[in-house]
Scaffold this motif. Sequence first.
Motif, PDB file in Angstrom:
ATOM      1  N   LEU B  68     -10.857  16.995   6.229  1.00  0.00           N
ATOM      2  CA  LEU B  68     -10.783  17.048   4.777  1.00  0.00           C
ATOM      3  C   LEU B  68     -10.431  15.683   4.207  1.00  0.00           C
ATOM      4  CD1 LEU B  68      -8.769  19.777   2.805  1.00  0.00           C
ATOM      5  CD2 LEU B  68      -9.676  17.684   1.870  1.00  0.00           C
ATOM      6  N   VAL B  69      -9.420  15.079   4.785  1.00  0.00           N
ATOM      7  CA  VAL B  69      -8.984  13.773   4.276  1.00  0.00           C
ATOM      8  C   VAL B  69     -10.088  12.735   4.448  1.00  0.00           C
ATOM      9  CG1 VAL B  69      -7.323  11.916   4.578  1.00  0.00           C
ATOM     10  CG2 VAL B  69      -6.567  14.283   4.674  1.00  0.00           C
ATOM     11  N   VAL B  70     -10.758  12.790   5.563  1.00  0.00           N
ATOM     12  CA  VAL B  70     -11.864  11.856   5.782  1.00  0.00           C
ATOM     13  C   VAL B  70     -12.898  12.012   4.676  1.00  0.00           C
ATOM     14  CG1 VAL B  70     -13.853  11.388   7.255  1.00  0.00           C
ATOM     15  CG2 VAL B  70     -11.597  11.617   8.269  1.00  0.00           C
ATOM     16  N   ASP B  71     -13.281  13.255   4.389  1.00  0.00           N
ATOM     17  CA  ASP B  71     -14.260  13.475   3.318  1.00  0.00           C
ATOM     18  C   ASP B  71     -13.717  13.015   1.976  1.00  0.00           C
ATOM     19  OD1 ASP B  71     -15.982  14.444   5.152  1.00  0.00           O
ATOM     20  OD2 ASP B  71     -16.056  16.498   4.414  1.00  0.00           O
ATOM     21  N   ALA B  72     -12.438  13.251   1.772  1.00  0.00           N
ATOM     22  CA  ALA B  72     -11.838  12.838   0.500  1.00  0.00           C
ATOM     23  C   ALA B  72     -11.913  11.320   0.347  1.00  0.00           C
ATOM     24  CB  ALA B  72     -10.394  13.322   0.425  1.00  0.00           C
ATOM     25  N   LEU B  73     -11.544  10.609   1.388  1.00  0.00           N
ATOM     26  CA  LEU B  73     -11.608   9.154   1.319  1.00  0.00           C
ATOM     27  C   LEU B  73     -13.053   8.696   1.115  1.00  0.00           C
ATOM     28  CD1 LEU B  73      -9.071   7.926   4.018  1.00  0.00           C
ATOM     29  CD2 LEU B  73      -8.761   8.243   1.574  1.00  0.00           C
ATOM     30  N   ALA B  74     -13.955   9.407   1.778  1.00  0.00           N
ATOM     31  CA  ALA B  74     -15.358   9.012   1.651  1.00  0.00           C
ATOM     32  C   ALA B  74     -15.842   9.156   0.216  1.00  0.00           C
ATOM     33  CB  ALA B  74     -16.222   9.859   2.583  1.00  0.00           C
ATOM     34  N   SER B  75     -15.198  10.033  -0.532  1.00  0.00           N
ATOM     35  CA  SER B  75     -15.633  10.249  -1.916  1.00  0.00           C
ATOM     36  C   SER B  75     -15.133   9.144  -2.838  1.00  0.00           C
ATOM     37  CB  SER B  75     -15.136  11.598  -2.416  1.00  0.00           C
ATOM     38  OG  SER B  75     -13.802  11.488  -2.855  1.00  0.00           O
ATOM     39  N   LEU B  76     -14.261   8.310  -2.327  1.00  0.00           N
ATOM     40  CA  LEU B  76     -13.768   7.199  -3.147  1.00  0.00           C
ATOM     41  C   LEU B  76     -14.832   6.121  -3.219  1.00  0.00           C
ATOM     42  CD1 LEU B  76     -10.091   6.814  -1.932  1.00  0.00           C
ATOM     43  CD2 LEU B  76     -10.883   7.692  -4.112  1.00  0.00           C
ATOM     44  N   LYS B  77     -15.434   6.002  -4.352  1.00  0.00           N
ATOM     45  CA  LYS B  77     -16.434   4.947  -4.509  1.00  0.00           C
ATOM     46  C   LYS B  77     -15.703   3.646  -4.822  1.00  0.00           C
ATOM     47  CE  LYS B  77     -20.325   7.683  -5.111  1.00  0.00           C
ATOM     48  NZ  LYS B  77     -19.679   8.717  -4.264  1.00  0.00           N
ATOM     49  N   PRO B  78     -15.775   2.688  -3.917  1.00  0.00           N
ATOM     50  CA  PRO B  78     -15.081   1.428  -4.199  1.00  0.00           C
ATOM     51  C   PRO B  78     -15.842   0.642  -5.255  1.00  0.00           C
ATOM     52  CG  PRO B  78     -16.314   1.254  -2.162  1.00  0.00           C
ATOM     53  CD  PRO B  78     -16.532   2.633  -2.686  1.00  0.00           C
ATOM     54  N   PRO B  79     -15.240   0.397  -6.374  1.00  0.00           N
ATOM     55  CA  PRO B  79     -15.931  -0.339  -7.426  1.00  0.00           C
ATOM     56  C   PRO B  79     -15.943  -1.818  -7.124  1.00  0.00           C
ATOM     57  CG  PRO B  79     -13.719   0.231  -8.126  1.00  0.00           C
ATOM     58  CD  PRO B  79     -13.852   0.666  -6.701  1.00  0.00           C
ATOM     59  N   ILE B  80     -16.931  -2.238  -6.383  1.00  0.00           N
ATOM     60  CA  ILE B  80     -17.019  -3.664  -6.055  1.00  0.00           C
ATOM     61  C   ILE B  80     -17.494  -4.421  -7.280  1.00  0.00           C
ATOM     62  CG2 ILE B  80     -17.850  -5.316  -4.371  1.00  0.00           C
ATOM     63  CD1 ILE B  80     -18.886  -2.922  -2.766  1.00  0.00           C
ATOM     64  N   PRO B  81     -16.708  -5.375  -7.692  1.00  0.00           N
ATOM     65  CA  PRO B  81     -17.144  -6.163  -8.848  1.00  0.00           C
ATOM     66  C   PRO B  81     -18.366  -6.993  -8.461  1.00  0.00           C
ATOM     67  CG  PRO B  81     -15.181  -7.117  -7.868  1.00  0.00           C
ATOM     68  CD  PRO B  81     -15.430  -5.834  -7.147  1.00  0.00           C
ATOM     69  N   PRO B  82     -19.182  -7.382  -9.426  1.00  0.00           N
ATOM     70  CA  PRO B  82     -20.449  -8.053  -9.164  1.00  0.00           C
ATOM     71  C   PRO B  82     -20.319  -9.379  -8.405  1.00  0.00           C
ATOM     72  CG  PRO B  82     -20.197  -7.530 -11.510  1.00  0.00           C
ATOM     73  CD  PRO B  82     -18.949  -7.137 -10.835  1.00  0.00           C
ATOM     74  N   LEU B  83     -19.435 -10.256  -8.807  1.00  0.00           N
ATOM     75  CA  LEU B  83     -19.238 -11.528  -8.127  1.00  0.00           C
ATOM     76  C   LEU B  83     -20.480 -12.419  -8.163  1.00  0.00           C
ATOM     77  CD1 LEU B  83     -17.153 -10.651  -4.959  1.00  0.00           C
ATOM     78  CD2 LEU B  83     -16.437 -11.069  -7.293  1.00  0.00           C
ATOM     79  N   LYS B  84     -21.020 -12.604  -9.340  1.00  0.00           N
ATOM     80  CA  LYS B  84     -22.150 -13.521  -9.446  1.00  0.00           C
ATOM     81  C   LYS B  84     -21.805 -14.622 -10.446  1.00  0.00           C
ATOM     82  CE  LYS B  84     -25.481  -9.901  -8.378  1.00  0.00           C
ATOM     83  NZ  LYS B  84     -25.452 -10.184  -6.938  1.00  0.00           N
ATOM     84  N   GLY B  85     -20.560 -15.024 -10.412  1.00  0.00           N
ATOM     85  CA  GLY B  85     -20.087 -16.011 -11.372  1.00  0.00           C
ATOM     86  C   GLY B  85     -20.666 -17.393 -11.133  1.00  0.00           C
ATOM     87  N   ALA B  86     -20.231 -18.317 -11.937  1.00  0.00           N
ATOM     88  CA  ALA B  86     -20.785 -19.664 -11.872  1.00  0.00           C
ATOM     89  C   ALA B  86     -20.281 -20.421 -10.645  1.00  0.00           C
ATOM     90  CB  ALA B  86     -20.429 -20.421 -13.153  1.00  0.00           C
ATOM     91  N   SER B  87     -19.074 -20.102 -10.194  1.00  0.00           N
ATOM     92  CA  SER B  87     -18.507 -20.884  -9.095  1.00  0.00           C
ATOM     93  C   SER B  87     -17.795 -19.978  -8.104  1.00  0.00           C
ATOM     94  CB  SER B  87     -17.502 -21.893  -9.655  1.00  0.00           C
ATOM     95  OG  SER B  87     -16.381 -21.196 -10.172  1.00  0.00           O
ATOM     96  N   VAL B  88     -17.561 -20.530  -6.945  1.00  0.00           N
ATOM     97  CA  VAL B  88     -16.793 -19.801  -5.945  1.00  0.00           C
ATOM     98  C   VAL B  88     -15.436 -19.419  -6.509  1.00  0.00           C
ATOM     99  CG1 VAL B  88     -15.586 -20.050  -3.757  1.00  0.00           C
ATOM    100  CG2 VAL B  88     -17.956 -20.818  -3.968  1.00  0.00           C
ATOM    101  N   ARG B  89     -14.829 -20.363  -7.183  1.00  0.00           N
ATOM    102  CA  ARG B  89     -13.510 -20.076  -7.734  1.00  0.00           C
ATOM    103  C   ARG B  89     -13.550 -18.869  -8.669  1.00  0.00           C
ATOM    104  NH1 ARG B  89     -10.366 -20.676 -12.154  1.00  0.00           N
ATOM    105  NH2 ARG B  89      -8.132 -21.052 -11.791  1.00  0.00           N
ATOM    106  N   ASP B  90     -14.490 -18.838  -9.583  1.00  0.00           N
ATOM    107  CA  ASP B  90     -14.562 -17.731 -10.529  1.00  0.00           C
ATOM    108  C   ASP B  90     -14.742 -16.403  -9.807  1.00  0.00           C
ATOM    109  OD1 ASP B  90     -14.310 -19.579 -12.456  1.00  0.00           O
ATOM    110  OD2 ASP B  90     -16.387 -19.511 -13.166  1.00  0.00           O
ATOM    111  N   ASP B  91     -15.594 -16.383  -8.821  1.00  0.00           N
ATOM    112  CA  ASP B  91     -15.842 -15.140  -8.099  1.00  0.00           C
ATOM    113  C   ASP B  91     -14.592 -14.669  -7.366  1.00  0.00           C
ATOM    114  OD1 ASP B  91     -18.366 -14.883  -8.963  1.00  0.00           O
ATOM    115  OD2 ASP B  91     -19.349 -15.578  -7.132  1.00  0.00           O
ATOM    116  N   LEU B  92     -13.925 -15.579  -6.708  1.00  0.00           N
ATOM    117  CA  LEU B  92     -12.742 -15.178  -5.949  1.00  0.00           C
ATOM    118  C   LEU B  92     -11.634 -14.703  -6.882  1.00  0.00           C
ATOM    119  CD1 LEU B  92     -12.600 -17.912  -3.151  1.00  0.00           C
ATOM    120  CD2 LEU B  92     -13.548 -15.587  -3.062  1.00  0.00           C
TER     121      LEU B  92
END
Lengths: 202, 202
Positions: B68-92
């Motif tokens: 059950l817990v495994v399925d529950a964790l699997a349902s957590l959609k990790p909201p990965i931010p886009p990270l397409k900024g102008a520079s490495v610094r901005d993305d990080l």
Amino acid sequence: MTMQQMEGAARPAGRPRSEKAEKAIIEAALDILGEGSGVSELSIEAIAARAGVGKTTIYRRWTNKEDLVVDALASLKPPIPPLKGASVRDDLVAYLQVVRSESIHVRTRCIMNIAMSQSDRHPRVAERFHEIAIKPRQAAVRAVLERGMANGELRADLDVEMAMAILSGTMMWRTKWSSDDDLPADLAERIVDEALRGFRPG
Amino acid sequence: MTMQQMEGAARPAGRPRSEKAEKAIIEAALDILGEGSGVSELSIEAIAARAGVGKTTIYRRWTNKEDLVVDALASLKPPIPPLKGASVRDDLVAYLQVVRSESIHVRTRCIMNIAMSQSDRHPRVAERFHEIAIKPRQAAVRAVLERGMANGELRADLDVEMAMAILSGTMMWRTKWSSDDDLPADLAERIVDEALRGFRPG
DNA sequence: TCGATACGCAACGGTCGCGTTTCATAATAT
DNA sequence: ATATTATGAAACGCGACCGTTGCGTATCGA
């Protein structure tokens, strides 16, 4: 007035409490925690059984489990390595090697987990652990870094708190998400060398 | 042969399982975990009660709590931010700001704790969490770093794994051992700037 | 010796969650 | 309609711990 009555802690009549039992209880508690139990799964009955002690003996000393765990954690003497090496690098490597080697032992690992994961549910326990096991080490590392800043090995404007977080945090991250055996032997050196690259003057 | 029988999953006779109940169960489980319970303290009865569901409905779908817990964790959609900024610094910085903001919400915090602290006792759960919540993020960060190495923003010989550990580990260390309110607002920027100092060419 | 206290042990009644079963009812296919 | 499966609710017997109590014994001071 006898000599005994003059002593500061007027010894009460009757059989004195067994120090051996007390140590056995704390050791048993740490033992069970070291096997992966959380604080709430830690049962008084299990502690008593493992310590070879009656439950009475436990309840007589601690009114609740948290207090027992706090005392148990307090009994953990953190073996702070000396850190009086020739250079900042040597000291930091020595320190992180200790952290790394501890992360391999299951008991240390689990107790660390407890302190870190149950800070919401058992704040007093976590706080005590921080006092006992984290602060002294952080103080030692801070001393090393400040020494380095003073003698020019490190930038004069180094953010010490940030530097400590980088060193400890990186090692923790690696030990957390890796199986024990794919931790490279030179991990401590590599972390320190990578970190120092940004800590040095210039 | 009817249309229904031709569908891939030959629908069995009788009343179909309630999707709503399923979602309610998983949501209830995450909810309780988010309040600080460990996996072993998480009781089926409590889940059923909170989900407004009979225990039968749970036992019919999962044979044990871990699944059950495994399925529950699997349902957590990790909201990965886009990270397409102008520079490495901005993305990080953008990435670490997400991490920081999540660490403030109790629910995220507790679920993170579970995944990290119960890896010894519930390896399958921890593994699944790593798959769901850690790996995709690490991949995103790795992409940013490799992009930076390619375009000269970062050293060509940067140890990418080490760099990722420094960034994530430092943020985690700070969020772990600090109360929410003494996390400086510009923490993400400060971590990135300090780290980049060693990541840059030269 | 005697009173006081601690000891280990076993038993107590009580709570909680387990995993299962039974029940009346609801939803779907034929 | 009828057969079939799912649902929420309630109750079951079971075991783990809880915190407390009583017991006979051990260890102390006076």
